[in-house]
Design an enzyme around this catalytic site. Structure first.
Site, mmCIF file in Angstrom:
data_model
loop_
_atom_site.group_PDB
_atom_site.id
_atom_site.type_symbol
_atom_site.label_atom_id
_atom_site.label_comp_id
_atom_site.label_asym_id
_atom_site.label_seq_id
_atom_site.Cartn_x
_atom_site.Cartn_y
_atom_site.Cartn_z
ATOM 1 N N ARG A 138 0.821 -1.206 0.000
ATOM 2 C CA ARG A 138 0.000 0.000 0.000
ATOM 3 C C ARG A 138 0.863 1.268 0.000
ATOM 4 O O ARG A 138 0.672 2.152 -0.835
ATOM 5 C CB ARG A 138 -0.923 0.021 1.229
ATOM 6 C CG ARG A 138 -1.918 -1.111 1.323
ATOM 7 C CD ARG A 138 -2.904 -1.117 0.157
ATOM 8 N NE ARG A 138 -3.647 0.131 0.070
ATOM 9 C CZ ARG A 138 -4.131 0.635 -1.064
ATOM 10 N NH1 ARG A 138 -3.924 -0.005 -2.205
ATOM 11 N NH2 ARG A 138 -4.822 1.750 -1.068
ATOM 12 N N ILE A 139 1.793 1.367 0.936
ATOM 13 C CA ILE A 139 2.622 2.568 1.026
ATOM 14 C C ILE A 139 3.621 2.627 -0.124
ATOM 15 O O ILE A 139 3.846 3.682 -0.719
ATOM 16 C CB ILE A 139 3.350 2.634 2.380
ATOM 17 C CG1 ILE A 139 2.335 2.675 3.534
ATOM 18 C CG2 ILE A 139 4.263 3.853 2.446
ATOM 19 C CD1 ILE A 139 1.370 3.843 3.495
ATOM 20 N N SER A 288 5.023 6.485 12.607
ATOM 21 C CA SER A 288 3.776 5.916 12.084
ATOM 22 C C SER A 288 2.883 7.010 11.527
ATOM 23 O O SER A 288 3.112 8.207 11.746
ATOM 24 C CB SER A 288 3.025 5.193 13.209
ATOM 25 O OG SER A 288 2.519 6.131 14.148
ATOM 26 N N CYS A 289 1.845 6.599 10.820
ATOM 27 C CA CYS A 289 0.887 7.565 10.271
ATOM 28 C C CYS A 289 0.211 8.343 11.395
ATOM 29 O O CYS A 289 0.008 9.560 11.298
ATOM 30 C CB CYS A 289 -0.148 6.856 9.405
ATOM 31 S SG CYS A 289 -1.051 5.532 10.249
ATOM 32 N N ASN A 320 -3.799 -4.120 6.224
ATOM 33 C CA ASN A 320 -3.521 -5.455 5.700
ATOM 34 C C ASN A 320 -2.998 -6.424 6.752
ATOM 35 O O ASN A 320 -2.940 -7.630 6.501
ATOM 36 C CB ASN A 320 -2.513 -5.370 4.548
ATOM 37 C CG ASN A 320 -3.196 -5.307 3.195
ATOM 38 O OD1 ASN A 320 -4.310 -5.777 3.039
ATOM 39 N ND2 ASN A 320 -2.526 -4.717 2.221
ATOM 40 N N ARG A 334 -6.896 -8.868 16.511
ATOM 41 C CA ARG A 334 -6.712 -8.566 15.093
ATOM 42 C C ARG A 334 -7.032 -9.751 14.190
ATOM 43 O O ARG A 334 -7.072 -9.615 12.970
ATOM 44 C CB ARG A 334 -5.279 -8.075 14.824
ATOM 45 C CG ARG A 334 -4.992 -6.738 15.455
ATOM 46 C CD ARG A 334 -3.746 -6.108 14.885
ATOM 47 N NE ARG A 334 -3.359 -4.905 15.612
ATOM 48 C CZ ARG A 334 -2.424 -4.053 15.231
ATOM 49 N NH1 ARG A 334 -1.764 -4.267 14.104
ATOM 50 N NH2 ARG A 334 -2.126 -2.995 15.947
ATOM 51 N N THR A 347 -1.660 1.297 20.076
ATOM 52 C CA THR A 347 -0.959 2.212 19.180
ATOM 53 C C THR A 347 0.325 2.666 19.852
ATOM 54 O O THR A 347 0.341 2.924 21.064
ATOM 55 C CB THR A 347 -1.814 3.441 18.816
ATOM 56 O OG1 THR A 347 -1.023 4.334 18.012
ATOM 57 C CG2 THR A 347 -2.302 4.190 20.045
ATOM 58 N N GLY A 348 1.379 2.721 19.077
ATOM 59 C CA GLY A 348 2.653 3.190 19.617
ATOM 60 C C GLY A 348 2.851 4.682 19.440
ATOM 61 O O GLY A 348 3.908 5.221 19.762
ATOM 62 N N ASN A 453 -4.341 7.936 6.379
ATOM 63 C CA ASN A 453 -3.235 7.164 6.937
ATOM 64 C C ASN A 453 -2.389 6.481 5.859
ATOM 65 O O ASN A 453 -1.333 5.936 6.162
ATOM 66 C CB ASN A 453 -3.752 6.121 7.930
ATOM 67 C CG ASN A 453 -4.918 5.327 7.399
ATOM 68 O OD1 ASN A 453 -6.071 5.777 7.479
ATOM 69 N ND2 ASN A 453 -4.650 4.153 6.856
#
Length: 481
Positions: A138-139, A288-289, A320, A334, A347-348, A453
Site C-alpha cells: 500500500r505505502i 507511524s501515520c 492489511n 486482530r 498504538t505506539g 493514513n
C-alpha cells in the site's frame, strides 16, 4: 441578461483564466523546477476545474474565496524572474499583498517576496537522487506514484527500482496493474507500460526496475546503475538499526523506514524534528501515520498554550495486517474480521511523541480502535493545557498555523459542517483539524484530527526523503516563524 446567465458568464470567464494558468505552471515546473502552490496545495498537473476548486477551498481556511483573477497576476510576475528550484505559494502571495500598504506593484512585491529564489543565492538545478523502494504494498505503491509525479521536472528524486519477492505467474504485469489501478486512490495519473525483457515498469517516462530478492544482503544495486541511493523500506520486517543496516549494500547510502523505529533509530516527523537529522545518519524512521497526524498539532498547541498531559484515541481504518475473515492472528483481536468489526488494539503513537518532541514533558497516553473503513482515520487528542483559553482562540490559532506557519504542509483545517472520512482521501497533509468538532473548556481542549493514513503519510515520507537527499526546496513567501 438573467441571473443564471451572469453566473454562467462568470464561471466561463474563470475557466478561461484557469486554462491560461496551466501552461505557465507547467513551464515553471519543467524548466525551472518550481512548484506552484495555493495554500500548500500543488497546482502542478491540475485540470481547469481542479484549479478552480482549490481556489474556492481557500474560503474554508482563509474566510473568503480566492479568485483566479487575484492569483493570475502573481503567476505572470513569476515568469519574468530568473527563478531557481523552489516552491511558491500564490495564495500566500495574494494574501500578504492585500495587507501590504507600501503601494508596490504586483511585479515589485512578487520579486521581493521570492527574492531568495533569484539572484546569486538561488539554488542550482542538480542531478536527481536515486531512490529504491523495498516492498511494493500500500505505502510502496503510493510512494511510487508520488515519486513519479515529482519526476516531471527531471530533477529532485528519481525512482530507480523496487525490490520484491518473486510471485507466481505474471508477477511483473500484476504489480504494474496494482500501480495503475487502486480501489481507494483511483487510477494512476498517466500511462504505465511493462518491459518484461528487462523486468521494468515504465510510468510516465520513469523506468522502474523490478528486482526480485528474498534477502536484502544479496542485492548489489550498482549492478543496476544505482548509486548513492536512498532506500525506503516499506515492509516493516526490520525496525532496529541492526536489521535495517542489512540494506546498506553497494549503491545504497541511506535507509528510510516507513514504520516506527526501535532502539536508537531516530523517529522523524517532517515539519517538527526533521532538522535534527545528522548529515552522517544512515538510518532513520518516519514513525507511524498516527504519530505524524498528532505530533504537528500537539506541537502547535504546546508552543502556544503549554501542555501538561494528554490522551490520544485513534479511530483507525483497517489495514492489511488484520484478517479479512476470522482466523488465527498473533496479536489479540486482530484475527477477527476487519471489515465487520470495531477492533480495540494498541498504538505506539503516544510513546513515539517523546522521540519527536523531546522537550515536551507532558505524559501522553494512547489507544486505538480499528474500524470497518479502508482508509482515512481520525485522532481525538484530549489535552490539559497550561493555561485557560477559549474555543474561538484555539480555532484562530490552528487556522493561522495551517496557513502561515512552518507546519502549514503538515496541518490542514476544515470547517465544513458535514465533513466525513471519505472527504479526506488523497489529502497531502499529515492531519486536518476539524473545526466543527473542536471542544474547549477552560484548560481542556479536545482536537479531532482527520488523516489519510495511507496517502497523507506517504507525502510525509517523501518530504523526509527530499530533506535527507538535499532536494527539499524552500517555500516562498517564507512561513512565519
Amino acid at each position: 441578461m438573467t441571473v443564471n446567465d451572469d453566473v454562467l458568464t462568470n464561471w466561463n470567464s474563470r475557466e478561461e483564466i484557469a486554462e491560461s494558468m496551466i501552461p505557465i505552471i507547467g513551464r515553471l515546473h519543467r524548466e525551472k523546477d518550481v512548484t506552484v502552490l495555493l495554500y500548500s496545495r500543488s497546482l502542478v498537473n491540475k485540470s481547469v476545474v481542479s484549479i478552480l476548486k482549490t481556489h474556492r477551498f481557500a474560503r474554508q481556511i482563509a474566510g473568503g474565496e480566492l479568485s483566479v483573477t487575484e492569483t493570475l497576476p502573481f503567476l505572470r510576475a513569476l515568469t519574468s524572474l530568473d527563478l531557481g528550484p523552489s516552491q511558491i505559494d500564490l495564495g500566500m502571495l495574494a494574501a500578504t499583498y492585500k495587507n501590504d500598504t507600501r503601494g508596490l506593484t504586483v511585479e515589485e512585491f512578487t520579486a521581493e517576496a521570492v527574492a531568495g529564489a533569484v539572484g546569486p543565492d538561488k539554488l542550482e538545478r542538480r542531478e536527481p537522487r536515486d531512490v529504491v523502494l523495498y516492498g511494493f504494498g500500500r505505502i510502496g505503491r503510493l510512494l511510487a506514484r508520488l515519486l513519479v509525479e515529482k519526476a516531471g521536472s527531471g530533477n529532485g528524486l528519481r525512482l530507480r527500482a523496487v525490490v520484491v519477492r518473486k510471485g507466481k505467474g505474471d508477477d511483473l504485469v500484476k504489480r504494474a496493474s496494482l500501480l495503475r489501478r487502486d480501489s481507494i486512490h483511483g487510477q494512476f495519473n498517466g500511462t504505465i507500460t511493462v518491459d518484461e525483457a528487462t523486468n521494468t515498469i515504465i510510468a510516465n517516462g520513469t523506468a522502474i526496475r523490478v528486482i526480485y530478492s528474498d534477502d536484502p544482503t544479496t542485492v548489489d544495486y550498482t549492478e543496476y546503475g544505482i548509486n548513492d541511493a536512498i532506500l525506503v523500506d516499506n515492509t516493516g520486517i526490520w525496525r532496529d538499526r541492526e536489521g535495517l543496516s542489512k540494506h546498506l549494500r553497494p549503491g545504497i547510502a541511506k535507509v528510510v523506514l516507513t514504520a516506527p523505529g526501535k532502539g536508537d533509530v531516530p523517529n522523524i516527523v517532517h515539519g517538527v524534528n526533521h532538522d535534527t537529522i545528522k548529515p552522517d545518519e544512515q538510518i532513520i524512521s518516519c514513525a507511524s501515520c498516527t504519530t505524524n497526524a498528532i505530533v504537528p498539532p500537539l506541537k502547535a498547541m504546546a508552543d502556544e498554550y503549554g501542555v501538561l498531559r494528554g490522551h490520544v484515541e485513534t479511530v483507525h481504518s483497517y489495514t492489511n495486517d488484520q484478517n479479512l475473515l476470522d482466523n488465527y492472528h498473533s496479536s489479540d483481536r486482530r484475527g477477527r474480521a476487519a471489515a465487520l468489526n470495531m477492533v480495540i488494539t494498541e498504538t505506539g503513537a503516544a510513546s513515539a511523541v517523546a522521540k519527536a518532541l523531546p522537550d515536551l514533558k507532558a505524559k501522553i497516553s494512547g489507544s486505538s480502535i480499528r474500524v470497518p473503513v479502508p482508509d482515512v482515520s481520525i485522532a481525538i487528542l484530549n489535552l490539559q493545557l497550561a493555561r485557560e483559553t477559549t474555543r474561538e482562540e484555539v480555532l484562530d490559532h490552528l487556522r493561522e498555523v495551517s496557513l502561515t506557519s512552518p507546519l502549514r504542509r503538515q496541518i490542514d483545517f476544515t470547517n465544513a459542517p458535514d465533513a466525513v472520512s471519505n472527504d479526506f482521501i488523497g489529502s497531502r497533509h499529515a492531519s486536518i483539524v476539524d473545526a466543527g468538532a473542536l471542544k474547549v473548556d477552560g484548560d481542556n481542549a479536545i482536537l479531532y484530527l482527520w488523516y489519510d493514513n495511507e496517502f497523507g503519510y506517504s507525502c510525509q515520507v517523501v518530504r523526509v526523503v527530499q530533506h535527507v537527499s538535499g532536494v527539499e526546496y524552500p517555500t516562498y513567501p517564507a512561513p512565519a516563524a
